[in-house]
Design an enzyme around this catalytic site. Sequence first.
Site, PDB file in Angstrom:
ATOM      1  CD  GLN A 145       0.578  -8.856  -2.553  1.00 63.94           C
ATOM      2  OE1 GLN A 145       1.560  -9.418  -3.409  1.00 63.94           O
ATOM      3  NE2 GLN A 145      -0.582  -8.730  -2.722  1.00 63.94           N
TER       4      GLN A 145
ATOM      5  N   GLY B 105      -4.508  -4.217  -3.909  1.00 65.20           N
ATOM      6  CA  GLY B 105      -5.603  -3.060  -4.111  1.00 65.20           C
ATOM      7  C   GLY B 105      -4.744  -1.873  -4.526  1.00 65.20           C
ATOM      8  CG  HIS B 106      -2.153  -1.870  -7.043  1.00 67.00           C
ATOM      9  ND1 HIS B 106      -1.394  -2.517  -7.891  1.00 67.00           N
ATOM     10  CD2 HIS B 106      -1.675  -2.297  -5.600  1.00 67.00           C
ATOM     11  CE1 HIS B 106      -0.375  -3.126  -7.309  1.00 67.00           C
ATOM     12  NE2 HIS B 106      -0.880  -3.199  -5.759  1.00 67.00           N
TER      13      HIS B 106
ATOM     14  CG  ASP C 165      -1.906  -1.092   1.232  1.00 68.15           C
ATOM     15  OD1 ASP C 165      -2.155  -1.664   0.360  1.00 68.15           O
ATOM     16  OD2 ASP C 165      -2.284  -1.678   2.266  1.00 68.15           O
ATOM     17  CD  GLU C 166       4.772  -0.320  -0.298  1.00 72.67           C
ATOM     18  OE1 GLU C 166       3.866  -0.817  -1.327  1.00 72.67           O
ATOM     19  OE2 GLU C 166       5.344  -1.331   0.051  1.00 72.67           O
TER      20      GLU C 166
ATOM     21  CE  LYS D  29       2.299  -2.452  -4.410  1.00 70.70           C
ATOM     22  NZ  LYS D  29       2.027  -2.107  -3.083  1.00 70.70           N
TER      23      LYS D  29
HETATM   24  P1  GDP Z   1      -0.579   0.191  -3.517  1.00 72.43           P
HETATM   25  O1  GDP Z   1      -1.296  -0.776  -2.972  1.00 72.43           O
HETATM   26  O2  GDP Z   1       0.977   0.642  -3.438  1.00 72.43           O
HETATM   27  O3  GDP Z   1      -0.964   0.875  -4.980  1.00 72.43           O
HETATM   28  O4  GDP Z   1      -1.356   1.583  -2.693  1.00 72.43           O
HETATM   29  P2  GDP Z   1      -2.822   1.715  -2.010  1.00 72.43           P
HETATM   30  O5  GDP Z   1      -3.492   2.241  -3.353  1.00 72.43           O
HETATM   31  O6  GDP Z   1      -3.431   0.251  -1.638  1.00 72.43           O
HETATM   32  O7  GDP Z   1      -2.792   2.777  -1.197  1.00 72.43           O
HETATM   33  C1  GDP Z   1      -2.258   4.047  -1.247  1.00 72.43           C
HETATM   34  C2  GDP Z   1      -3.421   5.188  -1.001  1.00 72.43           C
HETATM   35  O8  GDP Z   1      -2.532   6.315  -1.073  1.00 72.43           O
HETATM   36  C3  GDP Z   1      -4.282   5.237  -1.989  1.00 72.43           C
HETATM   37  O9  GDP Z   1      -5.625   5.530  -1.371  1.00 72.43           O
HETATM   38  C4  GDP Z   1      -3.875   6.249  -3.110  1.00 72.43           C
HETATM   39  O10 GDP Z   1      -4.869   6.949  -3.530  1.00 72.43           O
HETATM   40  C5  GDP Z   1      -3.081   7.215  -1.852  1.00 72.43           C
HETATM   41  N1  GDP Z   1      -2.164   8.018  -2.249  1.00 72.43           N
HETATM   42  C6  GDP Z   1      -1.034   7.696  -3.126  1.00 72.43           C
HETATM   43  N2  GDP Z   1      -0.140   8.733  -3.302  1.00 72.43           N
HETATM   44  C7  GDP Z   1      -0.629   9.770  -2.365  1.00 72.43           C
HETATM   45  C8  GDP Z   1       0.035  10.872  -1.799  1.00 72.43           C
HETATM   46  O11 GDP Z   1       1.267  11.044  -2.292  1.00 72.43           O
HETATM   47  N3  GDP Z   1      -0.654  11.384  -0.829  1.00 72.43           N
HETATM   48  C9  GDP Z   1      -1.789  11.060  -0.357  1.00 72.43           C
HETATM   49  N4  GDP Z   1      -2.525  11.747   0.691  1.00 72.43           N
HETATM   50  N5  GDP Z   1      -2.199   9.952  -0.702  1.00 72.43           N
HETATM   51  C10 GDP Z   1      -1.558   9.148  -1.650  1.00 72.43           C
HETATM   52  P1  IMO Z   2      -1.024  -3.977  -2.258  1.00 73.84           P
HETATM   53  O1  IMO Z   2      -0.313  -4.508  -3.563  1.00 73.84           O
HETATM   54  C1  IMO Z   2      -0.899  -4.345   2.135  1.00 73.84           C
HETATM   55  C2  IMO Z   2      -0.872  -8.595   3.682  1.00 73.84           C
HETATM   56  C3  IMO Z   2      -2.318  -8.999   4.417  1.00 73.84           C
HETATM   57  C4  IMO Z   2      -1.448 -10.127   5.175  1.00 73.84           C
HETATM   58  C5  IMO Z   2      -0.382 -10.695   4.465  1.00 73.84           C
HETATM   59  C6  IMO Z   2      -0.929 -11.876   3.784  1.00 73.84           C
HETATM   60  O2  IMO Z   2      -2.204  -3.381  -2.238  1.00 73.84           O
HETATM   61  O3  IMO Z   2       0.071  -3.327  -1.721  1.00 73.84           O
HETATM   62  P2  IMO Z   2      -2.398 -12.672   1.620  1.00 73.84           P
HETATM   63  O4  IMO Z   2      -3.728 -12.644   1.610  1.00 73.84           O
HETATM   64  O5  IMO Z   2      -1.479 -12.075   0.913  1.00 73.84           O
HETATM   65  O6  IMO Z   2      -2.001 -14.275   2.105  1.00 73.84           O
HETATM   66  O7  IMO Z   2      -2.026 -12.135   3.232  1.00 73.84           O
HETATM   67  O8  IMO Z   2      -0.156  -9.728   3.637  1.00 73.84           O
HETATM   68  N1  IMO Z   2      -1.006  -7.844   2.226  1.00 73.84           N
HETATM   69  C7  IMO Z   2      -1.216  -6.817   1.530  1.00 73.84           C
HETATM   70  N2  IMO Z   2      -1.027  -5.710   2.731  1.00 73.84           N
HETATM   71  N3  IMO Z   2      -0.957  -4.227   0.783  1.00 73.84           N
HETATM   72  C8  IMO Z   2      -1.163  -5.533  -0.117  1.00 73.84           C
HETATM   73  O9  IMO Z   2      -1.174  -5.470  -1.382  1.00 73.84           O
HETATM   74  C9  IMO Z   2      -1.175  -6.767   0.635  1.00 73.84           C
HETATM   75  N4  IMO Z   2      -1.523  -7.845  -0.116  1.00 73.84           N
HETATM   76  C10 IMO Z   2      -1.236  -8.856   0.891  1.00 73.84           C
HETATM   77  O10 IMO Z   2      -2.783  -8.047   5.002  1.00 73.84           O
HETATM   78  O11 IMO Z   2      -0.892  -9.473   6.428  1.00 73.84           O
HETATM   79 MG    MG Z   3      -2.760  -1.562  -1.744  1.00 74.12          MG
END
Ligand code: GDP
Ligand code: IMO
Ligand code: MG
Length: 428
Positions: A222, A41-42, A14-15, A17
């Site tokens: 991840q 979840g992106h 959830d960085e 990406k």
């Molecule tokens: P991913 O799994 O690495 O693609 O990240 P996620 O989408 O799960 O989680 C990142 C969340 O932070 C999302 O809701 C993005 O819309 C949000 N996001 C991404 N970049 C920024 C940023 O620079 N600032 C803020 N406030 N939110 C961001």
């Molecule tokens: P994105 O791509 C954050 C975590 C789960 C759990 C562990 C194992 O959005 O960054 P799994 O269902 O993969 O066997 O769960 O990994 N996890 C994530 N945490 N972002 C994800 O994907 C994740 N995918 C799995 O919460 O701790």
């Molecule tokens: Mg995510």
Amino acid sequence: MTNVVAVVGIQWGDEGKGKIVDWLSEKTDIVVRFQGGHNAGHTLVIDGKTYKLNILPSGIVRGKISFIGNGVVLDPWAFLDEVDRLKEQGVPVTPDTLRVAENVPLVLPLHRTLEKTRETGLTSIGTTGKGIGPAYEDKVARRSVRVCDLADNTVLVDKVDGLLIHHNALLRGFNKSEIDRFVLLKSLKDLAPKILLYMDVVWQKLESYHMAGKRILFEGAQGAMLDVDHGTYPFVTSSNTVAAQAATGSGMGAGNIGFVLGVCKAYTTRVGAGPFPSELNNNLGKQLVERGSEYGTVTGRRRRCGWFDAVLVRQAIKVGGIKGIALTKLDVLDVLKKIKICVRYRLDGEELDYMPALITAQARLEPVYEELDGWEESTRGAQSWTQLPTRAIRYVRRLEELIETPVTMLSTSPERKSTILISDPFSD
Ligand code: GDP
Ligand code: IMO
Ligand code: MG
């Protein structure tokens, strides 16, 4: 100058990406997923419109050619639902632009059942509940049903029978009802024509695009600390998330990947169970949850929040061959008076500059912090370095020193355009 870039997470997922991949896809011809499944979840936000992607590469939103490589485990029903969902949002997704490797193993409902059965009490990892772990177990145990098996009824029947010998034995042991062979076979046969439309020889297509000089972007799911080898095992996912997997998980030669971009937040989050040395179990942690909207895209769970952990990120950089960082969510820290960075750990009185593998040692780690002044000004939406307050720049510079790697991109809001490019990964 390279035509092949891998974008990977280097914390616990959830960085951001998805946002970074979306931004870079403008300059890219092809986007490839190479591991994980719909546990990812992106989120992309483009002119106020939000797109949530789980199994599809984020480049699909820009109409780029999108590949799902063999390193992914694919839930075919979730895949078709996501295609429909995106079409409803006006994204043109067709078998012309979206291709799935013939050797991708399937995630089946029985994988979710098994995961649910085991995710209890002491053995719980806090998974996403999508069946990803059990699907990878079947892959390495050589009993997966793969996409190509849907094209041959005899193979499909044999595969399902082989799989059920194993799964039904487990279910009996857990005192659960067995899987009905006919129901499963029927559902797979009904599904086959819909999925086979997307099937392709992905490694070969990638090779020819690469030879033609096309730009290829690998999209990780991840993060490094969730990698099955390099992460905080057993609180990890079941695939390799580091960039080396881009080669194995797609069939492209490892030597072709010219730049690995590591995405990390300006602080740290984690969903699910497991060690987290710089976690903030206080109001500050809650403030980060609220300011950063730290709720999981896949499960809606609240993410645990803490300070930036430079030890962990440096380690992820070393094991992952990261050349540059995309630092996201700087804006979330805008209101803080003081900001801490974890620079070392203390373990039983000794100082440590890495995350040890032993789980009981991980749980005892105490963070050693360095404190910086906050900037207490808005960086939200900044699109150039000059729009950043001096103290925000100082924070970024200090992170670069500690992690021994340059920040090459910065993100200042969820919006596509709130991005600062410092150096282009394709021209590095
Ligand atoms: P991913 O799994 O690495 O693609 O990240 P996620 O989408 O799960 O989680 C990142 C969340 O932070 C999302 O809701 C993005 O819309 C949000 N996001 C991404 N970049 C920024 C940023 O620079 N600032 C803020 N406030 N939110 C961001
Ligand atoms: P994105 O791509 C954050 C975590 C789960 C759990 C562990 C194992 O959005 O960054 P799994 O269902 O993969 O066997 O769960 O990994 N996890 C994530 N945490 N972002 C994800 O994907 C994740 N995918 C799995 O919460 O701790
Ligand atoms: Mg995510």
